[in-house]
Design a protein around this motif. Sequence first.
Motif, PDB file in Angstrom:
ATOM      1  N   ALA A 171      90.322   6.441 124.873  1.00 43.91           N
ATOM      2  CA  ALA A 171      89.630   7.155 123.796  1.00 43.91           C
ATOM      3  C   ALA A 171      89.545   6.288 122.543  1.00 43.91           C
ATOM      4  CB  ALA A 171      90.350   8.464 123.488  1.00 43.91           C
ATOM      5  N   ARG A 172      90.617   5.553 122.252  1.00 44.74           N
ATOM      6  CA  ARG A 172      90.588   4.660 121.090  1.00 44.74           C
ATOM      7  C   ARG A 172      89.611   3.513 121.301  1.00 44.74           C
ATOM      8  NH1 ARG A 172      95.885   6.335 121.628  1.00 44.74           N
ATOM      9  NH2 ARG A 172      96.759   7.336 119.760  1.00 44.74           N
ATOM     10  N   LEU A 173      89.539   3.013 122.533  1.00 45.88           N
ATOM     11  CA  LEU A 173      88.551   1.971 122.840  1.00 45.88           C
ATOM     12  C   LEU A 173      87.128   2.505 122.654  1.00 45.88           C
ATOM     13  CD1 LEU A 173      89.876   0.132 126.030  1.00 45.88           C
ATOM     14  CD2 LEU A 173      89.525  -0.836 123.757  1.00 45.88           C
ATOM     15  N   SER A 174      86.896   3.727 123.112  1.00 46.63           N
ATOM     16  CA  SER A 174      85.571   4.330 122.973  1.00 46.63           C
ATOM     17  C   SER A 174      85.195   4.495 121.504  1.00 46.63           C
ATOM     18  CB  SER A 174      85.523   5.681 123.683  1.00 46.63           C
ATOM     19  OG  SER A 174      85.704   5.535 125.074  1.00 46.63           O
ATOM     20  N   THR A 175      86.154   4.897 120.692  1.00 49.35           N
ATOM     21  CA  THR A 175      85.900   5.043 119.261  1.00 49.35           C
ATOM     22  C   THR A 175      85.560   3.701 118.625  1.00 49.35           C
ATOM     23  OG1 THR A 175      87.383   6.945 119.117  1.00 49.35           O
ATOM     24  CG2 THR A 175      86.891   5.788 117.066  1.00 49.35           C
ATOM     25  N   ALA A 176      86.311   2.663 119.004  1.00 48.78           N
ATOM     26  CA  ALA A 176      86.047   1.331 118.466  1.00 48.78           C
ATOM     27  C   ALA A 176      84.670   0.834 118.902  1.00 48.78           C
ATOM     28  CB  ALA A 176      87.135   0.362 118.921  1.00 48.78           C
ATOM     29  N   ALA A 177      84.287   1.120 120.155  1.00 46.29           N
ATOM     30  CA  ALA A 177      82.976   0.688 120.644  1.00 46.29           C
ATOM     31  C   ALA A 177      81.852   1.410 119.918  1.00 46.29           C
ATOM     32  CB  ALA A 177      82.874   0.934 122.151  1.00 46.29           C
ATOM     33  N   VAL A 217      81.472  -0.532 116.555  1.00 45.19           N
ATOM     34  CA  VAL A 217      81.155  -1.957 116.514  1.00 45.19           C
ATOM     35  C   VAL A 217      79.645  -2.174 116.422  1.00 45.19           C
ATOM     36  CG1 VAL A 217      80.909  -2.344 119.009  1.00 45.19           C
ATOM     37  CG2 VAL A 217      81.785  -4.174 117.551  1.00 45.19           C
ATOM     38  N   ARG A 218      79.215  -3.211 115.741  1.00 45.16           N
ATOM     39  CA  ARG A 218      77.795  -3.548 115.696  1.00 45.16           C
ATOM     40  C   ARG A 218      77.430  -4.355 116.936  1.00 45.16           C
ATOM     41  NH1 ARG A 218      76.121  -6.873 110.875  1.00 45.16           N
ATOM     42  NH2 ARG A 218      78.193  -7.789 111.099  1.00 45.16           N
ATOM     43  N   CYS A 219      76.296  -4.041 117.533  1.00 41.14           N
ATOM     44  CA  CYS A 219      75.864  -4.768 118.722  1.00 41.14           C
ATOM     45  C   CYS A 219      74.847  -5.857 118.398  1.00 41.14           C
ATOM     46  CB  CYS A 219      75.295  -3.805 119.763  1.00 41.14           C
ATOM     47  SG  CYS A 219      73.802  -2.930 119.237  1.00 41.14           S
ATOM     48  N   SER A 220      74.345  -5.860 117.173  1.00 43.45           N
ATOM     49  CA  SER A 220      73.397  -6.868 116.702  1.00 43.45           C
ATOM     50  C   SER A 220      73.516  -6.944 115.185  1.00 43.45           C
ATOM     51  CB  SER A 220      71.964  -6.510 117.108  1.00 43.45           C
ATOM     52  OG  SER A 220      71.561  -5.306 116.479  1.00 43.45           O
ATOM     53  N   PRO A 221      73.009  -8.004 114.560  1.00 42.77           N
ATOM     54  CA  PRO A 221      73.156  -8.130 113.099  1.00 42.77           C
ATOM     55  C   PRO A 221      72.612  -6.932 112.332  1.00 42.77           C
ATOM     56  CG  PRO A 221      72.478 -10.219 114.033  1.00 42.77           C
ATOM     57  CD  PRO A 221      72.420  -9.227 115.156  1.00 42.77           C
ATOM     58  N   GLY A 222      71.539  -6.309 112.810  1.00 39.52           N
ATOM     59  CA  GLY A 222      70.948  -5.190 112.098  1.00 39.52           C
ATOM     60  C   GLY A 222      71.335  -3.829 112.624  1.00 39.52           C
ATOM     61  N   CYS A 223      72.349  -3.778 113.494  1.00 35.78           N
ATOM     62  CA  CYS A 223      72.741  -2.523 114.144  1.00 35.78           C
ATOM     63  C   CYS A 223      73.381  -1.557 113.154  1.00 35.78           C
ATOM     64  CB  CYS A 223      73.713  -2.825 115.281  1.00 35.78           C
ATOM     65  SG  CYS A 223      74.520  -1.381 115.983  1.00 35.78           S
ATOM     66  N   VAL A 224      72.982  -0.285 113.269  1.00 36.30           N
ATOM     67  CA  VAL A 224      73.661   0.808 112.569  1.00 36.30           C
ATOM     68  C   VAL A 224      74.352   1.616 113.664  1.00 36.30           C
ATOM     69  CG1 VAL A 224      73.413   2.817 111.088  1.00 36.30           C
ATOM     70  CG2 VAL A 224      71.895   0.843 110.778  1.00 36.30           C
ATOM     71  N   PRO A 225      75.644   1.357 113.929  1.00 36.66           N
ATOM     72  CA  PRO A 225      76.322   1.915 115.112  1.00 36.66           C
ATOM     73  C   PRO A 225      76.124   3.402 115.325  1.00 36.66           C
ATOM     74  CG  PRO A 225      77.732   0.333 114.030  1.00 36.66           C
ATOM     75  CD  PRO A 225      76.544   0.513 113.126  1.00 36.66           C
ATOM     76  N   THR A 273      76.074  -0.789 124.614  1.00 41.52           N
ATOM     77  CA  THR A 273      77.236  -1.495 124.079  1.00 41.52           C
ATOM     78  C   THR A 273      78.239  -0.516 123.484  1.00 41.52           C
ATOM     79  OG1 THR A 273      75.840  -3.406 123.550  1.00 41.52           O
ATOM     80  CG2 THR A 273      77.972  -3.273 122.438  1.00 41.52           C
ATOM     81  N   HIS A 274      77.753   0.579 122.913  1.00 40.62           N
ATOM     82  CA  HIS A 274      78.616   1.543 122.243  1.00 40.62           C
ATOM     83  C   HIS A 274      79.259   2.541 123.197  1.00 40.62           C
ATOM     84  CE1 HIS A 274      77.027  -0.071 118.539  1.00 40.62           C
ATOM     85  NE2 HIS A 274      75.805   0.207 118.923  1.00 40.62           N
ATOM     86  N   THR A 275      78.864   2.521 124.448  1.00 43.12           N
ATOM     87  CA  THR A 275      79.424   3.471 125.418  1.00 43.12           C
ATOM     88  C   THR A 275      80.157   2.755 126.556  1.00 43.12           C
ATOM     89  OG1 THR A 275      77.339   3.541 126.673  1.00 43.12           O
ATOM     90  CG2 THR A 275      77.656   5.184 124.930  1.00 43.12           C
TER      91      THR A 275
END
Length: 353
Positions: A250-256, A259-267, A274-276
Amino acid sequence: MATPEDTPSQSDSTLSGCIRPFLTKSGLTVRCQSRVRSQCPSCAELYRGDWAAIARSGVFDGPVQNFRFYLLTLTAPSFGRVHRVPKAEGAKVSRCGCGARHSVTDANLRGVPLDEASYDYAGLVAWNRDSGLLWDRTRRRLRDYWPSVEFFVVREWQDRGALHLHTLVRIARAEAPRPALLGESARTANAFSKVDGAFVSWGEQGDCQAFRADGDGAKAIWYLSKALNYVLKDAVRASGGGARSWGHLARLSTAARMVRCSPGCVPRDCPSHTHTRYGARGHVVSASRRTKNRTGWSFTGMTRKRQRELRSEWVTAQAARAESAPAEWAVGVLEARAGRAGRELRSRVDVLP
């Protein structure tokens, strides 16, 4: 006469066994193409079989006497100490950092940090995110040293939620290095993240072993099986542990998710997988492709696209055969079903009351 049920069709041949086929915009019903066994066993096995054929093609379908083969394993660095729990009864057990000697009954602690508050969850998911870039830099480095090198790569999830790579490597015998040199050259490759500029490198633990494809076929097949057994694992591990293991995931999922997946990403608003998937992106299995100047991993140029084309051609040919000789086709179908039923009954004799 053959019935619609017995005549090969899109639904019972190309889609046979798929538990969740879907309809495309063009009106064609296709397989779900899942590679996860828990979601669709049929498509996952087809996926595994396709990649298994490609892997073997790069070892057995060419002049193997002209090449050397290696199994290279690369791991992620440490993001904090985790519990050391054996995976099998009778395995040698060393004392864990928590002071205990764990057994297989402590599976709910496998891969769980000793100190979850200080564990670098953000660093782990960012490393998973950038591991594809790191492998690309590693691949280029090895080709700078040994131009003939080709690869077959399987990415496995460790219990802690980090990826590591099992790579079958083929190099022309005239330029083939010692396994230790190849392994160290790969392990010391590095990169800088295109997202945040962070330094990305492999972990200290790694391994590289040479094996022969000719004269030692059993060992070669064992190496292939070792790599290919990871293909059907879930991309996001379905933990069988208890609350501690689920809490770690669950903590890994929250961190993912953060996290930004690209320079312009709004997580928060980004739909990227990448976020899942604990930060990971890209394919679980891959192989170097044939180009104008390279053979690629498969000596015959086999790809999954070509395999799908061959299956489609086979289904079309079988349908044409059934249409031209329906009676013979019906007899063949009935004989095949009777034979299968007989084999199933024989295989169950031992369990009959």
